[in-house]
Design an enzyme around this catalytic site. Structure first.
Site, PDB file in Angstrom:
ATOM      1  CG  PHE A 106      37.945  64.796 -13.810  1.00 56.40           C
ATOM      2  CD1 PHE A 106      39.277  64.161 -14.257  1.00 56.40           C
ATOM      3  CD2 PHE A 106      37.662  66.131 -13.729  1.00 56.40           C
ATOM      4  CE1 PHE A 106      40.148  65.339 -14.263  1.00 56.40           C
ATOM      5  CE2 PHE A 106      38.662  66.829 -13.621  1.00 56.40           C
ATOM      6  CZ  PHE A 106      39.969  66.369 -13.904  1.00 56.40           C
ATOM      7  CE  LYS A 107      40.840  67.406 -11.108  1.00 56.38           C
ATOM      8  NZ  LYS A 107      41.087  68.298 -10.283  1.00 56.38           N
ATOM      9  CG  ASP A 108      34.770  61.140  -7.571  1.00 57.19           C
ATOM     10  OD1 ASP A 108      35.028  61.244  -6.463  1.00 57.19           O
ATOM     11  OD2 ASP A 108      33.623  61.463  -7.836  1.00 57.19           O
TER      12      ASP A 108
END
Length: 436
Positions: A106-108
């Site tokens: 999800f850090k993308d």
């Protein structure tokens, strides 16, 4: 968009300044002076919009005139170019898959948006931007890929030795170019403390133009609101208007973004803060006493945070009204044994593989629903990383069902490039000063 420090509400900086300075010198975190609500017409008809369209509307609402409309739209179209689907597991139980970006986490969302924003604001001939980032697992890989090859930037990633998975370590140590990795003999909290201390060190700030890519940077938080709105849009398409989000929580940037979305008008019944044994926040929600503690290593390593940085933002959103906060947020915690049981239960009953962080979010949602059954409310638990990143966690049967993406297979042939340092600030500072 004007922002203030959580330690000084009289301060005022622009969005650009907050992005580049990352953390105020008073050691607070930046927050927007105003959080405009999105209009009801948009919220009620959000199911008619695509993810990039939702992202543009939300960002425009928050950022105001910080970035011209056409430039902001182009930036978002480039950064948010992968899906974030909800998958139905049973009636009123959905998983929000946030691992379809380049680093499979999800850090993308935050890393890609932030790198484009920084690149947009950088002027030709300006001093090189040195980006410092501490990672407990997924942040490092996302930031590395988000900034790889971005002109006039250099990224230094600090990660705790032996406390990230093999795939996570490969993602953040095999890039080269403008990406450097430091293997710290300590915990994530130690890595985070080194980064924070660097930002208030006069000598380092004199020599370098420092900023952060951690969720302490407001440019990481803004794009994480996008997938909450998008999840609601997908539920509306199925005729569902009420939602509870269960969020695997470590540094509390993810659930902080959800609460920011709620503040902007997203109708959410409840947020569930799901943690592993690092239970500072669930304990606070039970006792009213916020007591940070040293982090402990778990199978859900990206959540191994004993003193969550973003908690000050969440407290600020509620103006330190603990009772109001507890009305909206509940906390659950689970140990490694319970995490493995959850992984196996989800696989046995749904034929679906979840990473250890996602398993904790599912278990928290399941336990919450035991006492809060509502036929008209969807429970959505966030899947924050692709399960292939944690091969050692799964049984042979479960592991055999994991489709390993091609980009992960390619990592195996790459060479690890990392420098080992201690957790002493003098060691970290000496490394930074000794590199041209």
């Amino acid at each position: 968009m004007k922002l203030y420090s959580t330690n000084n509400t009289l301060s005022e900086v622009s969005f650009k300044d907050a992005v580049f300075n990352s953390m105020p010198q008073d050691k607070g975190l930046y927050m927007p002076y105003t959080i405009p609500r999105l209009d009801d017409e948009f919220i009620n008809n959000i199911d008619k919009y695509t993810l990039p369209e939702i992202a543009f509307k939300v960002a425009q609402n928050l950022l105001g005139d910080s970035i011209p409309e056409a430039d902001l739209k182009a930036l978002i179209d480039e950064a948010i170019n992968f899906p974030a689907p909800i998958v139905k597991l049973e009636d009123n139980v959905y998983v929000l898959e946030l691992f379809h970006g380049p680093s499979l986490a999800f850090k993308d969302f935050g890393a890609r948006f932030m790198s484009r924003v920084m690149s947009y604001f950088l002027e030709p001939g300006e001093k090189q931007l040195d980006v410092l980032v501490a990672t407990s697992g997924d942040t490092g890989g996302a930031v590395a890929l988000g900034f790889l090859g971005v002109p006039n930037t250099r990224v230094t990633i600090l990660y705790p030795k032996g406390k990230v998975s093999g795939v996570q370590e490969q993602q953040l140590t095999t890039n080269g170019q403008n990406i450097r990795a430091l293997e710290v003999d300590g915990t994530f909290d130690d890595c985070q403390a080194l980064v924070k201390q660097a930002f208030v060190d006069d000598e380092l700030n004199e020599k370098f133009r420092l900023t952060s890519a951690n969720s302490i940077n407001i440019a990481r938080l803004v794009p994480q609101t996008f997938y909450y709105f998008n999840a609601y849009a997908q539920l509306l398409r199925q005729g569902i208007k009420k939602v509870v989000f269960s969020v695997p929580s470590g540094n509390f940037g993810n659930i902080g973004a959800g609460l920011l979305a709620w503040k902007m008008g997203l109708p959410v019944e409840k947020f569930i803060a799901a943690t592993n044994a690092n239970d500072t926040v669930p304990e606070f929600l039970k006792t009213g006493v916020y007591e940070p503690k040293p982090s402990v290593a778990t199978l859900s390593n990206a959540m191994d945070v004993g003193n969550p940085s973003n908690w000050v933002r969440i407290a600020d959103l509620f103006k330190n009204d603990t009772e109001a906060l507890k009305e909206l947020v509940v906390g659950f915690k689970y140990d490694d044994e319970e995490t493995v049981k959850a992984i196996n239960w989800v696989f046995d009953n749904y034929g679906y593989v979840v990473c250890p962080h996602t398993a904790i979010a599912w278990q928290a949602l399941t336990d919450y629903k035991q006492d809060h059954a509502a036929t008209d409310t969807a429970g959505v638990f966030l899947s924050t990383a692709h399960p292939c990143k944690f091969p050692d966690v799964f049984s042979e049967e479960v592991a055999a069902k994991i489709d390993v993406p091609e980009q992960v297979k390619e990592l195996e042939s790459k060479t690890k490039l990392a420098i080992a340092i201690s957790k002493d600030f003098a060691d970290f500072k000496g490394y930074l000063l000794g590199v041209d």
